[in-house]
Design an enzyme around this catalytic site. Structure first.
Site, short mmCIF file in Angstrom:
data_model
loop_
_atom_site.label_atom_id
_atom_site.label_comp_id
_atom_site.label_asym_id
_atom_site.label_seq_id
_atom_site.Cartn_x
_atom_site.Cartn_y
_atom_site.Cartn_z
N THR A 128 7.03 2.15 -34.51
CA THR A 128 8.06 2.12 -33.48
C THR A 128 8.79 3.46 -33.39
O THR A 128 8.85 4.08 -32.32
CB THR A 128 9.07 0.99 -33.80
OG1 THR A 128 8.33 -0.22 -33.96
CG2 THR A 128 10.08 0.82 -32.70
N LYS A 145 16.17 4.92 -44.50
CA LYS A 145 17.42 4.79 -45.28
C LYS A 145 17.18 4.43 -46.73
O LYS A 145 17.95 4.83 -47.62
CB LYS A 145 18.35 3.77 -44.63
CG LYS A 145 17.78 2.40 -44.55
CD LYS A 145 18.63 1.45 -43.74
CE LYS A 145 17.83 0.23 -43.35
NZ LYS A 145 16.97 0.37 -42.21
N GLU A 163 19.65 12.04 -40.08
CA GLU A 163 20.57 11.47 -39.08
C GLU A 163 20.21 10.03 -38.72
O GLU A 163 21.09 9.18 -38.52
CB GLU A 163 20.55 12.35 -37.83
CG GLU A 163 21.51 11.93 -36.75
CD GLU A 163 22.96 11.98 -37.22
OE1 GLU A 163 23.49 13.07 -37.39
OE2 GLU A 163 23.55 10.90 -37.42
N ILE A 203 23.18 6.84 -33.33
CA ILE A 203 24.57 7.34 -33.34
C ILE A 203 24.65 8.61 -34.18
O ILE A 203 24.24 8.62 -35.33
CB ILE A 203 25.52 6.29 -33.96
CG1 ILE A 203 25.46 4.97 -33.20
CG2 ILE A 203 26.95 6.82 -34.00
CD1 ILE A 203 26.26 3.84 -33.85
N LYS A 206 23.38 1.63 -45.93
CA LYS A 206 23.94 2.61 -45.00
C LYS A 206 25.35 3.03 -45.43
O LYS A 206 25.68 4.22 -45.37
CB LYS A 206 23.95 2.03 -43.58
CG LYS A 206 22.53 1.83 -43.02
CD LYS A 206 22.53 0.99 -41.76
CE LYS A 206 21.14 0.81 -41.19
NZ LYS A 206 21.09 -0.23 -40.15
N1 HSE Z 1 17.44 -4.00 -39.21
C1 HSE Z 1 18.30 -2.94 -38.84
C2 HSE Z 1 19.41 -3.47 -37.92
C3 HSE Z 1 17.51 -1.86 -38.16
O1 HSE Z 1 19.34 -4.63 -37.49
O2 HSE Z 1 20.37 -2.77 -37.65
C4 HSE Z 1 18.14 -0.50 -38.19
O3 HSE Z 1 18.34 0.00 -39.48
#
Ligand code: HSE
Length: 399
Positions: free
Chosen positions: A11, A100, A124, A131, A200
């Site tokens: 993707t 990540k 990023e 973002i 994150k």
């Molecule tokens: N599974 C993650 C989400 C995808 O739903 O935000 C992006 O890291």
């Protein structure tokens, strides 16, 4: 001419190739050089794809090609992404990633490797999809003592909670719908249990402190315990419920957590709905600033990767500053954090609530139970007081 290799034609990887192709002319005008994808590494072949001829299966072709100066790692996972990234950096090739898990586990090591080889490890796309937040943390926000970050960092859970809030829908039904639409994974655990948001916020906390904050140390609660009745109470109080990832300086030290919070209508994060993400940063001089956009999805995430590619292309032979050392930061226990709490209690607990939370104003939306909001107190005090209340159904923190 800057020649790039893309690792993983899924993707995000296919989005990277598309953006470099579709926006080629404007990127050239802005960075003063042409960018071309020379190789795409994937286990699969893509017969009929317009980039079919660029597909290779052997990473050494990329590693040993001196023309390749930038590698986009859009494979995900740690193996073999870690070794591929390390090898590229040691060969002086910059790496731009959306991964990540790899950044959270090996970020400081790979940044150090990049520095030793006059190239860059940029990430990023690893937080908040499209973002821009990592680069602002490393550039625009440099003079700030960042006191707090509050983020909606997971699109899947925000989609589910928004549907529950707006349509009164049931958690299980919305999760199934999110899976059918391709937002939620078949195994949704990483999203709904808060692990994705936890990784994150660990990355953002590391950039905030300059040290390493491990995801394993982040207190993490998911959204599986949130039900439609919680939203009835939230509506009655003019609030919503969001899965927040927070990191803040407290007197006891840095506290990072992921948990559902009730959030007032006047808070900017209240208006972040659906699959959108936002990061709300408080600096000691700047005050509050919010970064908002698509936290996932092919082109949004790929745009962040290509933005890193452009930074690398503009800074050949120069490592961009990023303060993230390998020294581990011991997080403080959240028990000292002070806030208000929303509590749901069965009807029979009414007297015990009056004994413990003397000024509690009751909220009633259905028979057989009630709810109330506490005054400000530490998590530890709250927990202690709650032990004396009979019939507690659940509690939710207030942001
Ligand atoms: N599974 C993650 C989400 C995808 O739903 O935000 C992006 O890291």
């Amino acid at each position: 001419m800057v020649k790039v290799a893309v690792l993983g034609y899924g993707t995000v990887g296919s989005g990277v190739v598309q953006i470099i192709d579709d926006n080629n002319a404007l990127i050239k005008e802005r960075i003063g050089d042409d960018i071309e994808v020379k190789y795409i590494l994937d286990l699969r072949d893509f017969p009929g794809d317009k980039n079919e001829a660029k597909v290779v299966h052997d990473y050494n072709i990329i590693l040993n090609d001196p023309e390749i100066s930038i590698v986009c790692e859009t494979m995900g996972g740690v193996k073999p992404a870690y070794q591929f990234s390390k090898d590229a950096l040691e060969a002086g090739k910059s790496v731009c990633t959306s991964n990540k898990e790899l950044v959270e586990n090996y970020g400081p090591e790979l940044i150090k490797t990049a520095r030793a080889n006059n190239c860059n490890y940029l990430f990023e796309a690893s937080v908040g999809g499209g973002i821009p937040i990592i680069r602002p943390m490393n550039t625009s926000l440099v003079p700030e003592n960042i006191q707090r970050i509050m983020g909606i960092l997971n699109g899947t859970t925000n989609y589910i909670l928004t549907k529950m809030a707006k349509e009164g829908a049931d958690y299980a039904d919305v999760l199934k719908e999110a899976q059918d639409l391709g937002y939620a994974e078949r195994n949704p655990e990483a999203d709904v249990e808060g692990h994705d948001a936890g990784r994150k916020i660990a990355i953002l906390s590391s950039l905030m402190t300059g040290k390493t904050v491990k995801f394993a140390d982040v207190h993490t609660e998911g959204i599986t315990g949130i039900d439609t009745v919680d939203f009835e109470y939230a509506h009655a109080c003019g609030k919503s419920i969001k899965l927040l990832a927070t990191s803040e300086q407290t007197d006891a030290g840095y506290v990072a957590m992921v948990a559902p919070f009730m959030i007032g209508a006047d808070h900017p994060l209240n208006g972040v709905n659906g699959v959108f993400n936002a990061v709300y940063v408080t600096g000691n001089m700047l005050g509050d600033v919010m970064f908002y956009g698509q936290g996932a999805g092919k082109l949004a995430t790929a745009s962040a990767v290509v933005s890193d590619v452009c930074e690398c292309a503009r800074n050949v032979g120069r490592t961009l500053p990023c303060v993230w050392s390998e020294e581990k930061l011991e997080l403080a226990d959240p028990s000292a954090s002070v806030r208000k709490f929303f509590v749901r209690v069965k009807a029979e607990g009414e007297n015990s609530v009056a004994d413990v939370f003397k000024d509690a104003e009751k909220i009633r939306v259905k028979d057989g139970e009630f709810a109330f909001v506490t005054g400000e107190m530490s998590e530890a005090d709250f927990k202690l007081k709650l032990e004396s209340v009979n019939g507690v159904i659940k509690s939710i923190r207030l942001a």
